[in-house]
Design a protein around this motif. Structure first.
Motif, mmCIF file in Angstrom:
data_model
loop_
_atom_site.group_PDB
_atom_site.id
_atom_site.type_symbol
_atom_site.label_atom_id
_atom_site.label_comp_id
_atom_site.label_asym_id
_atom_site.label_seq_id
_atom_site.Cartn_x
_atom_site.Cartn_y
_atom_site.Cartn_z
ATOM 1 N N LEU A 12 46.451 36.490 46.324
ATOM 2 C CA LEU A 12 45.665 36.883 45.147
ATOM 3 C C LEU A 12 44.174 36.872 45.470
ATOM 4 C CD1 LEU A 12 45.947 37.804 42.277
ATOM 5 C CD2 LEU A 12 45.877 35.432 41.516
ATOM 6 N N ASP A 13 43.704 35.849 46.215
ATOM 7 C CA ASP A 13 42.296 35.805 46.634
ATOM 8 C C ASP A 13 41.965 37.010 47.517
ATOM 9 O OD1 ASP A 13 41.767 33.523 45.261
ATOM 10 O OD2 ASP A 13 42.078 32.182 46.967
ATOM 11 N N GLU A 48 45.629 34.100 36.111
ATOM 12 C CA GLU A 48 44.853 33.637 37.261
ATOM 13 C C GLU A 48 44.014 34.773 37.843
ATOM 14 O OE1 GLU A 48 43.487 30.967 40.272
ATOM 15 O OE2 GLU A 48 44.258 30.811 38.228
ATOM 16 N N TYR A 49 44.553 35.992 37.810
ATOM 17 C CA TYR A 49 43.808 37.164 38.281
ATOM 18 C C TYR A 49 42.556 37.381 37.444
ATOM 19 C CZ TYR A 49 42.782 42.124 39.060
ATOM 20 O OH TYR A 49 42.161 43.313 39.324
ATOM 21 N N GLU A 50 42.673 37.238 36.126
ATOM 22 C CA GLU A 50 41.519 37.372 35.236
ATOM 23 C C GLU A 50 40.477 36.294 35.536
ATOM 24 O OE1 GLU A 50 40.635 39.584 32.974
ATOM 25 O OE2 GLU A 50 42.363 40.846 33.390
ATOM 26 N N VAL A 61 51.168 42.019 45.281
ATOM 27 C CA VAL A 61 50.300 41.339 44.312
ATOM 28 C C VAL A 61 50.351 42.037 42.960
ATOM 29 C CG1 VAL A 61 47.922 40.727 43.770
ATOM 30 C CG2 VAL A 61 48.770 40.420 46.089
ATOM 31 N N GLU A 62 50.256 43.357 42.947
ATOM 32 C CA GLU A 62 50.263 44.098 41.686
ATOM 33 C C GLU A 62 51.585 43.931 40.948
ATOM 34 O OE1 GLU A 62 49.282 48.014 42.970
ATOM 35 O OE2 GLU A 62 47.112 47.602 43.086
ATOM 36 N N ILE A 96 51.375 40.533 39.286
ATOM 37 C CA ILE A 96 50.472 40.588 38.128
ATOM 38 C C ILE A 96 51.171 41.217 36.928
ATOM 39 C CG2 ILE A 96 48.337 41.613 37.238
ATOM 40 C CD1 ILE A 96 47.158 41.330 40.029
ATOM 41 N N GLN A 124 38.619 37.101 38.732
ATOM 42 C CA GLN A 124 37.668 38.194 38.506
ATOM 43 C C GLN A 124 36.410 37.691 37.806
ATOM 44 O OE1 GLN A 124 39.982 41.344 36.489
ATOM 45 N NE2 GLN A 124 39.562 42.601 38.263
ATOM 46 N N TYR A 179 43.444 39.873 47.519
ATOM 47 C CA TYR A 179 43.485 41.088 46.679
ATOM 48 C C TYR A 179 42.180 41.265 45.920
ATOM 49 C CZ TYR A 179 45.156 44.356 43.095
ATOM 50 O OH TYR A 179 45.299 45.437 42.260
ATOM 51 N N ILE A 180 41.633 40.156 45.383
ATOM 52 C CA ILE A 180 40.360 40.210 44.652
ATOM 53 C C ILE A 180 39.255 40.704 45.578
ATOM 54 C CG2 ILE A 180 38.562 38.769 43.616
ATOM 55 C CD1 ILE A 180 40.719 39.248 41.680
#
Length: 267
Positions: A14-15, A43-45, A30-31, A34, A48, A17-18
């Protein structure tokens, strides 16, 4: 499912991907997580939002291009014109021919010399532009390294977030502190500080059991994430308004915002 989510979070995908460092297959994985799991979407939000906090930066003006420099040199080039005086008497044809040849030779030599000088100037401009570009690249790399370092600190699970909110004396004050007691690091994000008279400053303090420790002056113009000294065993942090002449002392009623560190650590 919990084991699957735990394995996913531990993988660090996830890190990556960000930060746009995943491969095509990793990006699809990852998508999919999500879209499938609300915990991953949440966690993605959060990641970001953290990246947006530390990505505050002013635009860097692009360097002058090489083409602009060359065009400027061409516009400034004024080749002088040689004025020929009209002959007052007849001259043998061979003398005229010799004079024309001499003038053509001199003109050609002058133009060649001028072209060489222009080329030297242009080469110098190119060299200077290259050095400027290299310097800009090095500066940008340093900024990216600092950005990555701050991003990793914010995403550390041990990092706690504290929000300062001003009292009646500074209602528009809002500042966020990020403290990691494991790594012993502290950072401050100055969101807004009301304007003060020139003879006053905002100061950050750590409250100990028996004393107050000054952590420095908060600058309203520095609206970016900045490191502050970490104070072990601090009970609270406070922002005060002090006269410029009192840099190491604080009055009992000068605090305009406070956060309690002891309660959160005990929870």
């Amino acid at each position: 499912m919990e084991k699957k989510l735990h394995t996913f979070f531990q993988s660090g995908l996830l890190d990556k991907y960000i930060l746009d460092e995943t491969s095509a297959s990793e990006r699809l994985t990852v998508e999919n997580f999500i879209d499938t799991y609300p915990e991953v979407a949440s966690e993605y939000e959060r990641l970001q939002n953290n990246l947006e906090i530390i990505a505050k930066a002013t635009a860097i003006e692009a360097p002058t291009t090489i083409l602009d420099a060359i065009l400027n040199e061409i516009e400034e080039d004024n080749t002088p014109v040689i004025k020929l005086e009209k002959a007052q008497h007849s001259t043998p044809w061979y003398s005229i021919a010799a004079s024309v040849v001499a003038l053509l030779f001199a003109g050609g030599y002058y133009m060649k010399t001028q072209q060489n000088l222009d080329l030297l100037k242009e080469n110098q401009v190119v060299v200077e532009e290259i050095f400027d570009l290299r310097s800009d690249i090095e500066d940008n790399n340093k900024r990216l390294d600092n950005l990555m370092d701050e991003f990793m600190k914010l995403n550390n699970p041990e990092t706690e977030k504290y929000v300062f909110r001003g009292n009646d004396r500074a209602k528009d004050l809002k500042t966020v502190a990020y403290i990691n007691p494991v790594d012993e690091t502290s950072m401050i994000d100055v969101v807004s500080l009301p304007q003060l008279p020139e003879d006053q400053t905002y100061q950050l303090w750590a409250e100990m059991q028996d004393r107050m420790v000054n952590l420095g002056i908060l600058d309203a113009s520095q609206k970016k994430l900045q490191s502050v000294p970490y104070v072990k065993d601090a009970l609270a942090l406070s922002i005060t308004i002090e006269p410029n002449s009192h840099l190491n002392t604080t009055a009992a009623d000068s605090a305009v915002a406070e956060i309690d560190l002891n309660n959160k650590r005990n929870n």
